[in-house]
Design a protein around this motif. Structure first.
Motif, PDB file in Angstrom:
ATOM      1  N   ILE A   1       0.858  -1.178   0.000  1.00 20.77           N
ATOM      2  CA  ILE A   1       0.000   0.000   0.000  1.00 20.77           C
ATOM      3  C   ILE A   1       0.901   1.237   0.000  1.00 20.77           C
ATOM      4  O   ILE A   1       1.848   1.333   0.788  1.00 20.77           O
ATOM      5  N   ILE A   2       0.629   2.140  -0.926  1.00 24.16           N
ATOM      6  CA  ILE A   2       1.374   3.393  -1.050  1.00 24.16           C
ATOM      7  C   ILE A   2       0.462   4.501  -0.531  1.00 24.16           C
ATOM      8  O   ILE A   2      -0.570   4.803  -1.124  1.00 24.16           O
ATOM      9  N   GLU A   3       0.819   5.081   0.607  1.00 23.87           N
ATOM     10  CA  GLU A   3      -0.024   6.077   1.260  1.00 23.87           C
ATOM     11  C   GLU A   3       0.646   7.446   1.259  1.00 23.87           C
ATOM     12  O   GLU A   3       1.866   7.543   1.399  1.00 23.87           O
ATOM     13  N   ASN A   4      -0.176   8.486   1.164  1.00 19.73           N
ATOM     14  CA  ASN A   4       0.352   9.824   1.408  1.00 19.73           C
ATOM     15  C   ASN A   4       0.900   9.888   2.827  1.00 19.73           C
ATOM     16  O   ASN A   4       0.224   9.464   3.774  1.00 19.73           O
ATOM     17  N   TYR A   5       2.120  10.380   2.969  1.00 21.10           N
ATOM     18  CA  TYR A   5       2.717  10.472   4.297  1.00 21.10           C
ATOM     19  C   TYR A   5       2.135  11.668   5.033  1.00 21.10           C
ATOM     20  O   TYR A   5       2.113  12.792   4.506  1.00 21.10           O
ATOM     21  N   ILE A   6       1.648  11.433   6.247  1.00 21.23           N
ATOM     22  CA  ILE A   6       1.046  12.482   7.065  1.00 21.23           C
ATOM     23  C   ILE A   6       2.002  12.860   8.193  1.00 21.23           C
ATOM     24  O   ILE A   6       2.319  12.030   9.054  1.00 21.23           O
ATOM     25  N   SER A   7       2.480  14.092   8.184  1.00 25.47           N
ATOM     26  CA  SER A   7       3.268  14.576   9.318  1.00 25.47           C
ATOM     27  C   SER A   7       2.315  14.861  10.475  1.00 25.47           C
ATOM     28  O   SER A   7       1.221  15.388  10.267  1.00 25.47           O
ATOM     29  N   GLY A   8       2.725  14.516  11.677  1.00 31.19           N
ATOM     30  CA  GLY A   8       1.846  14.800  12.802  1.00 31.19           C
ATOM     31  C   GLY A   8       2.144  13.976  14.028  1.00 31.19           C
ATOM     32  O   GLY A   8       3.173  13.301  14.124  1.00 31.19           O
ATOM     33  N   TYR A   9       1.234  14.051  14.976  1.00 31.87           N
ATOM     34  CA  TYR A   9       1.318  13.269  16.210  1.00 31.87           C
ATOM     35  C   TYR A   9       0.708  11.892  15.960  1.00 31.87           C
ATOM     36  O   TYR A   9      -0.305  11.768  15.278  1.00 31.87           O
ATOM     37  N   GLU A  10       1.339  10.868  16.517  1.00 27.18           N
ATOM     38  CA  GLU A  10       0.800   9.513  16.381  1.00 27.18           C
ATOM     39  C   GLU A  10       0.106   9.126  17.679  1.00 27.18           C
ATOM     40  O   GLU A  10       0.716   9.146  18.753  1.00 27.18           O
ATOM     41  N   ILE A  11      -1.162   8.759  17.560  1.00 23.71           N
ATOM     42  CA  ILE A  11      -1.957   8.374  18.730  1.00 23.71           C
ATOM     43  C   ILE A  11      -2.562   6.998  18.482  1.00 23.71           C
ATOM     44  O   ILE A  11      -3.151   6.742  17.430  1.00 23.71           O
ATOM     45  N   THR A  12      -2.388   6.120  19.433  1.00 24.35           N
ATOM     46  CA  THR A  12      -3.021   4.813  19.377  1.00 24.35           C
ATOM     47  C   THR A  12      -4.067   4.747  20.485  1.00 24.35           C
ATOM     48  O   THR A  12      -3.837   5.270  21.590  1.00 24.35           O
ATOM     49  N   VAL A  13      -5.206   4.154  20.193  1.00 19.05           N
ATOM     50  CA  VAL A  13      -6.307   4.092  21.161  1.00 19.05           C
ATOM     51  C   VAL A  13      -6.636   2.636  21.445  1.00 19.05           C
ATOM     52  O   VAL A  13      -7.005   1.878  20.544  1.00 19.05           O
TER      53      VAL A  13
ATOM     54  N   PHE B   1      -3.836   6.453  14.749  1.00 17.82           N
ATOM     55  CA  PHE B   1      -4.179   7.686  14.060  1.00 17.82           C
ATOM     56  C   PHE B   1      -2.964   8.612  13.965  1.00 17.82           C
ATOM     57  O   PHE B   1      -2.026   8.510  14.761  1.00 17.82           O
ATOM     58  N   ARG B   2      -3.005   9.509  12.989  1.00  9.09           N
ATOM     59  CA  ARG B   2      -2.095  10.649  12.923  1.00  9.09           C
ATOM     60  C   ARG B   2      -2.928  11.915  13.023  1.00  9.09           C
ATOM     61  O   ARG B   2      -3.984  12.031  12.390  1.00  9.09           O
ATOM     62  N   VAL B   3      -2.433  12.888  13.779  1.00  8.70           N
ATOM     63  CA  VAL B   3      -3.074  14.198  13.907  1.00  8.70           C
ATOM     64  C   VAL B   3      -2.105  15.239  13.378  1.00  8.70           C
ATOM     65  O   VAL B   3      -1.012  15.407  13.931  1.00  8.70           O
ATOM     66  N   ASP B   4      -2.476  15.921  12.277  1.00  5.27           N
ATOM     67  CA  ASP B   4      -1.535  16.864  11.678  1.00  5.27           C
ATOM     68  C   ASP B   4      -1.539  18.192  12.421  1.00  5.27           C
ATOM     69  O   ASP B   4      -2.287  18.381  13.396  1.00  5.27           O
ATOM     70  N   GLU B   5      -0.719  19.132  11.967  1.00  5.57           N
ATOM     71  CA  GLU B   5      -0.538  20.388  12.687  1.00  5.57           C
ATOM     72  C   GLU B   5      -1.797  21.249  12.696  1.00  5.57           C
ATOM     73  O   GLU B   5      -1.924  22.158  13.523  1.00  5.57           O
TER      74      GLU B   5
END
Length: 329
Positions: free
Chosen positions: A183-195, A274-278
């Motif tokens: 899988i080729i995904e757009n890279y998301i800069s941000g905070y990584e949160i796992t729930v 999840f990733r949370v961007d700026e």
């Protein structure tokens, strides 16, 4: 008649290393973690014992109706191994914890999981599913990250998995052929949160978010990626996200996690990343229908940050499973 519990799992000690950069590490659980789970369930007042792994499930016999299997079994070594135990438990017509075979396979397929959630208005990174003879589109929004579409524990992800142009992307795809499809995904800069979630639809007893950093890096910029070796060498660091991000933002991530859990029809327990961007945009990354729940995994930090004991986690897990079966009666 009081319920009895059998735990099924594969031991890490019975499998070879998945990486040469860390000793005694593969995508299975340590025997001591299983022993701890069994003893804790017994301490809670239930009768519990270890049943065995996949080989034992292949020989499964008829059990009394009060027997419930706790599925902690990651399967053997095949690509879709996470569905092996629930499939065998279904075939034996016994009660068991966790997601069913279909959901176990579904969430192990990143591309299809994204399609289902996107259709339900959950934001995911744009992606391309790449097979052996796939032709890349002429326009790709770089940077992108390349991952195995069906694997766990960051297997197949290296520090060089991010591409900034077609040449770099082609090089990565050639090196990763053994993990096809990719899988080729757009890279998301941000905070990584796992729930971490324990519960079922409309009745969640644990929704615990953790913010993950790599050493001192809490916000992941370009070229920042978690690799399999990082996990094996304990280079992931966990934080209470409420101490770093706003309460409103973290609560929103938790609400989306519960929605994803429900949409995907996951059962009893799971973990969602999840990733949370700026700008505060929240992107679903992937789901795990069978996350590790020993004190040496994320659960240890859940206990630390949210004032739980391991016994509390096990109690929530057992009560959730019993509640689901009681609802079916």
């Amino acid at each position: 008649m009081k319920n009895k519990f059998y735990v099924t799992a594969e031991f890490r000690e019975d499998y070879p290393n998945d990486t040469e950069l860390a000793k005694n590490f593969n995508d299975h659980i340590k025997k001591e973690s299983i022993d701890c789970l069994v003893s804790t369930i017994n301490k809670l007042g239930y009768e519990c014992k270890f049943y065995g792994g996949i080989n034992s499930l292949l020989k499964i016999n008829t059990f009394e109706q009060n027997i419930i299997f706790i599925n902690y079994n990651y399967g053997k070594t095949e690509q879709h191994k996470r569905a092996q135990a629930p499939l065998l438990l279904e075939m034996a017509n016994v009660k068991y914890s966790g997601s069913d075979p279909f959901v176990s396979l579904l969430v192990n397929d990143k591309a299809f999981t994204n399609k289902i959630l996107t259709a339900s208005d959950i934001t995911t990174p744009q992606h391309i599913l790449y097979y052996k003879n796939s032709v890349l589109p002429k326009e790709i929004q770089f940077p992108v990250i390349v991952k195995p579409n069906a694997s766990s524990s960051s297997l197949g992800i290296t520090q060089n998995s991010i591409a900034y142009n077609y040449e770099e992307l082609s090089q990565i795809l050639n090196k990763q052929k053994k993990y096809l499809p990719l899988i080729i995904e757009n890279y998301i800069s941000g905070y990584e949160i796992t729930v971490w979630i324990i519960g079922n639809k409309d009745r969640f007893s644990l929704v615990a978010p953790l913010l993950i950093s790599k050493k001192e890096k809490e916000f992941f910029m370009k070229k920042d990626v978690f690799t399999f070796e990082d996990k094996a060498n304990h280079q992931r660091f966990f934080h209470n996200p409420y101490n770093i991000l706003s309460k409103e933002l973290v609560s929103k991530v938790c609400e989306i996690a519960k929605r994803c859990f429900t949409i995907l029809n996951m059962r009893d327990y799971g973990r969602l990343d999840f990733r949370v961007d700026e700008s505060g945009n929240i992107f679903f990354l992937e789901a795990n229908a069978l996350p590790g729940f020993s004190m040496s995994t994320d659960i240890g930090y859940v206990c630390q940050f949210y004032d739980y004991k391991y016994e509390d986690i096990c109690s929530k897990l057992i009560e959730t499973v019993l509640s689901r079966f009681n609802d079916q009666n």
